[in-house]
Structures are given as C-alpha cells and as structure tokens.
Design a protein around this motif. Structure first.
Motif, PDB file in Angstrom:
ATOM      1  N   ILE A  26       0.837  -1.200   0.000  1.00  0.00           N
ATOM      2  CA  ILE A  26       0.000   0.000   0.000  1.00  0.00           C
ATOM      3  C   ILE A  26       0.872   1.250   0.000  1.00  0.00           C
ATOM      4  CG2 ILE A  26      -1.620   1.343   1.394  1.00  0.00           C
ATOM      5  CD1 ILE A  26      -2.841  -1.359   2.272  1.00  0.00           C
ATOM      6  N   GLY A  27       1.907   1.252   0.848  1.00  0.00           N
ATOM      7  CA  GLY A  27       2.806   2.400   0.911  1.00  0.00           C
ATOM      8  C   GLY A  27       3.538   2.630  -0.399  1.00  0.00           C
ATOM      9  N   HIS A  28       3.934   1.545  -1.054  1.00  0.00           N
ATOM     10  CA  HIS A  28       4.596   1.644  -2.357  1.00  0.00           C
ATOM     11  C   HIS A  28       3.679   2.294  -3.386  1.00  0.00           C
ATOM     12  CE1 HIS A  28       6.777   0.367  -5.985  1.00  0.00           C
ATOM     13  NE2 HIS A  28       5.640  -0.126  -6.409  1.00  0.00           N
ATOM     14  N   ILE A  29       2.443   1.839  -3.435  1.00  0.00           N
ATOM     15  CA  ILE A  29       1.480   2.379  -4.404  1.00  0.00           C
ATOM     16  C   ILE A  29       1.198   3.847  -4.097  1.00  0.00           C
ATOM     17  CG2 ILE A  29      -0.929   2.234  -5.169  1.00  0.00           C
ATOM     18  CD1 ILE A  29      -0.688  -0.838  -4.632  1.00  0.00           C
ATOM     19  N   GLN A  30       0.940   4.158  -2.835  1.00  0.00           N
ATOM     20  CA  GLN A  30       0.654   5.542  -2.460  1.00  0.00           C
ATOM     21  C   GLN A  30       1.829   6.459  -2.789  1.00  0.00           C
ATOM     22  OE1 GLN A  30      -0.314   4.891   1.692  1.00  0.00           O
ATOM     23  NE2 GLN A  30      -2.499   5.150   1.304  1.00  0.00           N
ATOM     24  N   GLY A  31       3.043   5.977  -2.532  1.00  0.00           N
ATOM     25  CA  GLY A  31       4.217   6.796  -2.799  1.00  0.00           C
ATOM     26  C   GLY A  31       4.387   7.112  -4.269  1.00  0.00           C
ATOM     27  N   ARG A  32       4.179   6.107  -5.122  1.00  0.00           N
ATOM     28  CA  ARG A  32       4.307   6.331  -6.566  1.00  0.00           C
ATOM     29  C   ARG A  32       3.261   7.337  -7.051  1.00  0.00           C
ATOM     30  NH1 ARG A  32       7.073   2.373  -9.693  1.00  0.00           N
ATOM     31  NH2 ARG A  32       8.957   1.831  -8.509  1.00  0.00           N
ATOM     32  N   ILE A  33       2.033   7.163  -6.585  1.00  0.00           N
ATOM     33  CA  ILE A  33       0.957   8.064  -7.014  1.00  0.00           C
ATOM     34  C   ILE A  33       1.216   9.480  -6.506  1.00  0.00           C
ATOM     35  CG2 ILE A  33      -1.498   8.588  -6.718  1.00  0.00           C
ATOM     36  CD1 ILE A  33      -1.998   5.570  -6.654  1.00  0.00           C
ATOM     37  N   HIS A 105      -6.972  26.017  -7.390  1.00  0.00           N
ATOM     38  CA  HIS A 105      -6.381  25.243  -6.303  1.00  0.00           C
ATOM     39  C   HIS A 105      -6.092  23.842  -6.831  1.00  0.00           C
ATOM     40  CE1 HIS A 105      -7.210  28.373  -3.461  1.00  0.00           C
ATOM     41  NE2 HIS A 105      -8.509  28.313  -3.669  1.00  0.00           N
ATOM     42  N   ARG A 106      -4.845  23.425  -6.697  1.00  0.00           N
ATOM     43  CA  ARG A 106      -4.450  22.057  -7.049  1.00  0.00           C
ATOM     44  C   ARG A 106      -4.130  21.318  -5.755  1.00  0.00           C
ATOM     45  NH1 ARG A 106      -2.841  24.630 -11.882  1.00  0.00           N
ATOM     46  NH2 ARG A 106      -3.278  23.322 -13.731  1.00  0.00           N
ATOM     47  N   LEU A 107      -5.039  20.451  -5.341  1.00  0.00           N
ATOM     48  CA  LEU A 107      -4.932  19.788  -4.047  1.00  0.00           C
ATOM     49  C   LEU A 107      -4.965  18.274  -4.218  1.00  0.00           C
ATOM     50  CD1 LEU A 107      -7.448  22.060  -2.109  1.00  0.00           C
ATOM     51  CD2 LEU A 107      -4.952  22.251  -2.151  1.00  0.00           C
ATOM     52  N   SER A 108      -4.147  17.584  -3.445  1.00  0.00           N
ATOM     53  CA  SER A 108      -4.136  16.117  -3.469  1.00  0.00           C
ATOM     54  C   SER A 108      -4.390  15.594  -2.059  1.00  0.00           C
ATOM     55  CB  SER A 108      -2.796  15.586  -3.986  1.00  0.00           C
ATOM     56  OG  SER A 108      -1.756  15.828  -3.057  1.00  0.00           O
ATOM     57  N   TYR A 109      -4.711  14.309  -1.953  1.00  0.00           N
ATOM     58  CA  TYR A 109      -4.981  13.713  -0.641  1.00  0.00           C
ATOM     59  C   TYR A 109      -4.725  12.217  -0.673  1.00  0.00           C
ATOM     60  CZ  TYR A 109      -9.391  12.601  -2.998  1.00  0.00           C
ATOM     61  OH  TYR A 109     -10.328  12.156  -3.899  1.00  0.00           O
ATOM     62  N   LEU A 110      -4.411  11.691   0.489  1.00  0.00           N
ATOM     63  CA  LEU A 110      -4.370  10.255   0.754  1.00  0.00           C
ATOM     64  C   LEU A 110      -5.220  10.041   2.003  1.00  0.00           C
ATOM     65  CD1 LEU A 110      -0.519   9.602   0.480  1.00  0.00           C
ATOM     66  CD2 LEU A 110      -2.227   8.999  -1.234  1.00  0.00           C
ATOM     67  N   GLY A 111      -6.125   9.084   1.986  1.00  0.00           N
ATOM     68  CA  GLY A 111      -6.945   8.897   3.171  1.00  0.00           C
ATOM     69  C   GLY A 111      -7.839   7.683   3.093  1.00  0.00           C
ATOM     70  N   GLY A 122     -19.888  -8.836   0.261  1.00  0.00           N
ATOM     71  CA  GLY A 122     -18.509  -9.176   0.546  1.00  0.00           C
ATOM     72  C   GLY A 122     -17.546  -8.022   0.333  1.00  0.00           C
ATOM     73  N   ARG A 123     -18.058  -6.848   0.021  1.00  0.00           N
ATOM     74  CA  ARG A 123     -17.204  -5.695  -0.246  1.00  0.00           C
ATOM     75  C   ARG A 123     -16.699  -5.089   1.057  1.00  0.00           C
ATOM     76  NH1 ARG A 123     -17.042  -3.390  -5.216  1.00  0.00           N
ATOM     77  NH2 ARG A 123     -18.400  -4.267  -6.815  1.00  0.00           N
ATOM     78  N   SER A 124     -15.538  -4.479   0.960  1.00  0.00           N
ATOM     79  CA  SER A 124     -14.983  -3.800   2.113  1.00  0.00           C
ATOM     80  C   SER A 124     -15.759  -2.518   2.385  1.00  0.00           C
ATOM     81  CB  SER A 124     -13.512  -3.465   1.857  1.00  0.00           C
ATOM     82  OG  SER A 124     -12.990  -2.688   2.915  1.00  0.00           O
ATOM     83  N   ARG A 125     -15.949  -2.219   3.668  1.00  0.00           N
ATOM     84  CA  ARG A 125     -16.569  -0.951   4.039  1.00  0.00           C
ATOM     85  C   ARG A 125     -15.520   0.155   4.157  1.00  0.00           C
ATOM     86  NH1 ARG A 125     -20.795  -2.378   8.839  1.00  0.00           N
ATOM     87  NH2 ARG A 125     -19.054  -3.536   9.727  1.00  0.00           N
ATOM     88  N   GLU A 126     -14.275  -0.248   4.132  1.00  0.00           N
ATOM     89  CA  GLU A 126     -13.161   0.683   4.271  1.00  0.00           C
ATOM     90  C   GLU A 126     -12.491   0.853   2.910  1.00  0.00           C
ATOM     91  OE1 GLU A 126      -9.945   1.184   7.811  1.00  0.00           O
ATOM     92  OE2 GLU A 126     -10.116  -0.767   6.876  1.00  0.00           O
ATOM     93  N   ILE A 127     -12.352   2.085   2.455  1.00  0.00           N
ATOM     94  CA  ILE A 127     -11.762   2.373   1.150  1.00  0.00           C
ATOM     95  C   ILE A 127     -10.571   3.294   1.339  1.00  0.00           C
ATOM     96  CG2 ILE A 127     -12.172   3.356  -1.139  1.00  0.00           C
ATOM     97  CD1 ILE A 127     -15.147   2.743  -0.727  1.00  0.00           C
ATOM     98  N   LEU A 128      -9.442   2.929   0.753  1.00  0.00           N
ATOM     99  CA  LEU A 128      -8.247   3.768   0.782  1.00  0.00           C
ATOM    100  C   LEU A 128      -8.181   4.531  -0.535  1.00  0.00           C
ATOM    101  CD1 LEU A 128      -7.647   1.674   3.039  1.00  0.00           C
ATOM    102  CD2 LEU A 128      -5.241   1.824   2.395  1.00  0.00           C
ATOM    103  N   GLN A 129      -8.176   5.842  -0.441  1.00  0.00           N
ATOM    104  CA  GLN A 129      -8.210   6.688  -1.627  1.00  0.00           C
ATOM    105  C   GLN A 129      -6.934   7.514  -1.753  1.00  0.00           C
ATOM    106  OE1 GLN A 129     -11.778   9.102  -1.121  1.00  0.00           O
ATOM    107  NE2 GLN A 129     -12.980   7.687  -2.352  1.00  0.00           N
ATOM    108  N   ALA A 130      -6.541   7.758  -2.984  1.00  0.00           N
ATOM    109  CA  ALA A 130      -5.510   8.742  -3.307  1.00  0.00           C
ATOM    110  C   ALA A 130      -6.050   9.530  -4.482  1.00  0.00           C
ATOM    111  CB  ALA A 130      -4.188   8.067  -3.671  1.00  0.00           C
ATOM    112  N   GLY A 131      -6.218  10.831  -4.305  1.00  0.00           N
ATOM    113  CA  GLY A 131      -6.873  11.594  -5.357  1.00  0.00           C
ATOM    114  C   GLY A 131      -6.417  13.033  -5.430  1.00  0.00           C
ATOM    115  N   VAL A 132      -6.965  13.730  -6.401  1.00  0.00           N
ATOM    116  CA  VAL A 132      -6.678  15.152  -6.608  1.00  0.00           C
ATOM    117  C   VAL A 132      -7.972  15.889  -6.907  1.00  0.00           C
ATOM    118  CG1 VAL A 132      -4.316  14.852  -7.454  1.00  0.00           C
ATOM    119  CG2 VAL A 132      -6.222  14.778  -9.066  1.00  0.00           C
TER     120      VAL A 132
END
Length: 441
Positions: A26-33, A105-111, A122-132
C-alpha cells in the motif's frame, strides 16, 4: 480468570488489518501516485476523520448519504459522520478555509473513508483513496489534465495494458430533456442503461409515446462504447443541443490528449451514467486488463462548491488503492511493494563496525536492518527472505577477509566479497549490482 487464548479478536465485517507485507505494498502504491501528483504541482491536504453530518451531507448525493456511518456527538449534541468520500471535505475546506486565495487550487490527498456495504456483497466498508481536486478551472484542458495524470500514475506503477473510459453525462441529460419523461420512467431507463440491459430498455420504450428518433437515441446509449468512431454515431442521435455540446466538449478534451500522446489509452463510453447526480460534464474510469473493477474514477463537478457558498468549477479523480493492489498482484512481473535493501549480520562481538556500515549505507540512501537477535547465518538469511530484504551483509566471522565485507543474495544465497574501503570511501551511492557484474566478469 484472564485467558489470552480466549480473547475474541474478530473485527467488524468489512474492515481488515494490514500486516507488514500488505502495508508495504500500500505504501509503495501511495508513494508512486503521490510523486506523480507532486510533479504536476498538486499540494497535499489532510482531512479529518469526523465531520458534522449536516455539513458533510451538503456535498453528497443521496447514494453516498445512505451509506454514511453516523453517530451522536456527546459534546455538541449534533450528529457526526465518518466521511464516505473525501471530495466533499476538500470542497468544504476550499470554500471556508481557503476563501480569498487565488484560483486555481491544485490539491491532493491520501486517506481512508468508510461506507456501508451490503453484507452479502462481501465488499470492504473501508476504502483507501488517493486523489486530486483541481478547483477553479472549467476549461477542457483541466479535464484533459486529470486524465493525463491518471494515465501517468498507472504507468508509474508499471501497468501497460489499461484503458480509461471517457463519458459525458450531459449527453444523456440532453436526450432525457428531449424525451421529457416523468421521474419514475427516467429512473427506470437510467437503471437499465447502467446495467447495459438492452432488452429492458426496449421493453420500457415500447410502452412510451415517443418519436422514433428519440427512441432510437435512448436505445443507442448502451452501444455508444468504443473508439472515437462512435462519436459520429453519437452525433447522429444527438437530438438536443445539450447533447451536441457534450460531444463538442469530448472532442476538445480528446484533441488535447492527442497532444499529450495518450490516445491509445482511451475509449469512449457515452452509456456510462454512474455518478450522474454528482457530475456535470466529463467523467472517466480506469480499468486494468485482467481486473474487472475500476481502479480509478473521476470527472467534472461544477455545482459542488456552490453548496458550500463558494461557486467555482471543479474536476478531480481518485484511485482506489486496494483495487490497484489487487490488480498489481495479477501482474507478477511488476514490482508491487517496497523492498528493503540490507540485513546486517554481525558475526563479531564488537558492534562498532557493523553500526558504522549501517550508517554508511543509510547515508547512501539504502535501507539497513540490524539483526539484533543473535542467530546463525542460515537462520538470518531465512529471516531476510521472509522479511522481504534483498541482501544480507555479513561483518566478520571468517566469511571474508579482514578488510572485506560479504554480500549475500537472500533469493538464492549466492554471495561476493566487497572491500570495506570501497564502501567507506564511496562519495555517492555504491552500485552493488554493477560491482557484482564487474567482479564476475
């Protein structure tokens, strides 16, 4: 009596623990993005995990509101909510905390966000997002920038076979304006189009008093998918000026993406109407070959900022990090996690030299793990394999000459000696792979 073996350590359905191997990925993917976002000039923003429900609801459609976790706040007496999406939070922050600052405004987030999910899904209720979010520009170039960034981020992760499906919600709205149907019938048609259910659409249309031209336009929507040639077919059935303007907008965005040299990654889908209540123009979803779910989605939402008292055009997109991770796992040739560089195996009683080696490696930019537990060579090498460490570096113990260190591959156990002076006197980053090739050559 307390019995640690009888602790009920289950988690609520739909959430999970991320152990080191998964957290690394997860950290690898977030870092690249995040590096891609930063290279395009986007600045990171951090949003809270709790909001007042009535404030958050201003920026959400009914679909998200119904999936929001809510509870009472004892301090204020108001209802709190865990955000099911980060975009409304960014809109609130820009409208209330950044008012008066110049656009765009150019804003990004991880959360993380939480959403209620059907138990059976069977879907996760928790979603990890990386966006702009790009707020303050309504030009086609802004929409093209979002799509180009999404493509660049996917490329940075090693994906090659992927597509971004581009839609335009105003095309559908124009056709519905021309049809002038009641709300229930419009909802039935939207539902059938969303499922690409051609027979259901035909059944609904057979019972309506509409012109053949409008019926043909509605019936064509699930088929308006493919390369740019489908735009000619779409132009033929564009029965309302609103739809024709939507097609012109798509053409403008595609022309800009041609300049980026990204056309090979694009498809058109004018029958994609998910998010219709939220978006106001261009929409897109990213799909990786061999993986059935979208790994990213986004589009234009020009009416959201106004709900927080700050009218402004806006566009953005977000990656689903867990979907990206699943897609990467289906491509074993693509690096999908962080790899640690060295495990330091000290075969001497004295710690001074091994600590000096560790400091030297870290100053060069390598990761260096001290194996503080005393174990034998074979056990340490096995630990390196299981911990995802590429190499073991052996200090002393007769594994090399007194003026040397011994470098061992965790993958196959092969090794080679390295002069201590070569490492300590290196003024940059020592290239161990090139040194090994030269040694073997």
């Amino acid at each position: 009596m307390y019995d640690p073996n009888r602790i009920d350590a289950q988690l609520p359905r739909g959430v999970t623990d991320f152990l080191p191997d998964i957290a690394d990925k997860i950290g690898h993917i977030q870092g690249r993005i995040q590096r891609v976002f930063e290279s395009w000039g986007f600045r990171r923003i951090m949003t809270p995990m709790l909001e007042f429900e009535d404030v958050l609801a201003l920026g959400m459609g009914e679909g998200l509101r119904s999936r929001t976790f809510r509870f009472d706040d004892r301090q204020s007496g108001r209802m709190l909510a865990v955000p099911p999406d980060i975009t409304p939070q960014v809109a609130r922050i820009v409208a209330t905390r950044m008012r008066g600052l110049p656009f765009p405004h150019r804003l990004s987030y991880l959360g993380r966000v939480l959403r209620h999910a059907e138990i059976q899904s069977g879907r996760s209720r928790e979603i990890l997002q990386a966006g702009v979010e790009l707020i303050g520009l309504e030009s086609p170039e802004a929409d093209a920038e979002m799509i180009a960034m999404a493509i660049e981020a996917l490329q940075s992760l090693g994906f090659e076979d992927f597509k971004l499906d581009i839609g335009q919600v105003e095309f559908f709205r124009g056709i519905m304006d021309a049809a002038a149907l009641d709300e229930e019938t419009t909802w039935r048609i939207k539902s059938a189009i969303g499922k690409k259910d051609v027979s259901a659409i035909g059944g609904i249309l057979n019972g309506l008093q509409l012109s053949d031209t409008i019926k043909e336009a509605i019936a064509s929507l699930p088929r308006l998918f493919g390369d740019r040639r489908i735009l000619a077919e779409a132009e033929r059935v564009a029965v309302h000026e609103r739809s024709r303007k939507a097609l012109s907008n798509i053409e403008q965005v595609l022309e800009i993406l041609d300049l980026y040299g990204l056309s090979q990654y694009l498809t058109i889908d004018l029958g994609e109407i998910r998010g219709l209540d939220y978006h106001t123009g261009i929409t897109f979803e990213g799909f990786v070959a061999g993986f059935g779910e979208a790994v990213c989605s986004g589009g234009r939402y020009d009416q959201l900022m106004e709900r927080y008292g700050c009218p402004a055009p806006a566009t953005g997109f977000a990656f689903n990090i867990l979907s990206l991770m699943s897609a990467l796992e289906r491509q074993p040739d693509v690096q999908s996690s962080v790899v640690r560089d060295f495990l330091l195996f000290n075969a001497e009683e004295n710690r001074e030299e091994v600590l000096k080696v560790a400091k030297c490696l870290r100053e060069m930019g390598y990761s260096a793990v001290r194996d503080i537990i005393r174990r034998d060579y074979a056990s340490s090498l096995e630990y390196a394999r299981q911990a995802g460490i590429r190499r073991m570096l052996v200090v002393g113990g007769g594994y090399s000459a007194p003026d040397e260190l011994y470098i061992v591959s965790a993958a196959d156990g092969s090794g080679f000696p390295l002069k201590k002076a070569d490492l300590f006197n290196c003024t940059g980053r020592f290239d161990f792979d090139r040194f090994k090739e030269k040694l073997n050559g």
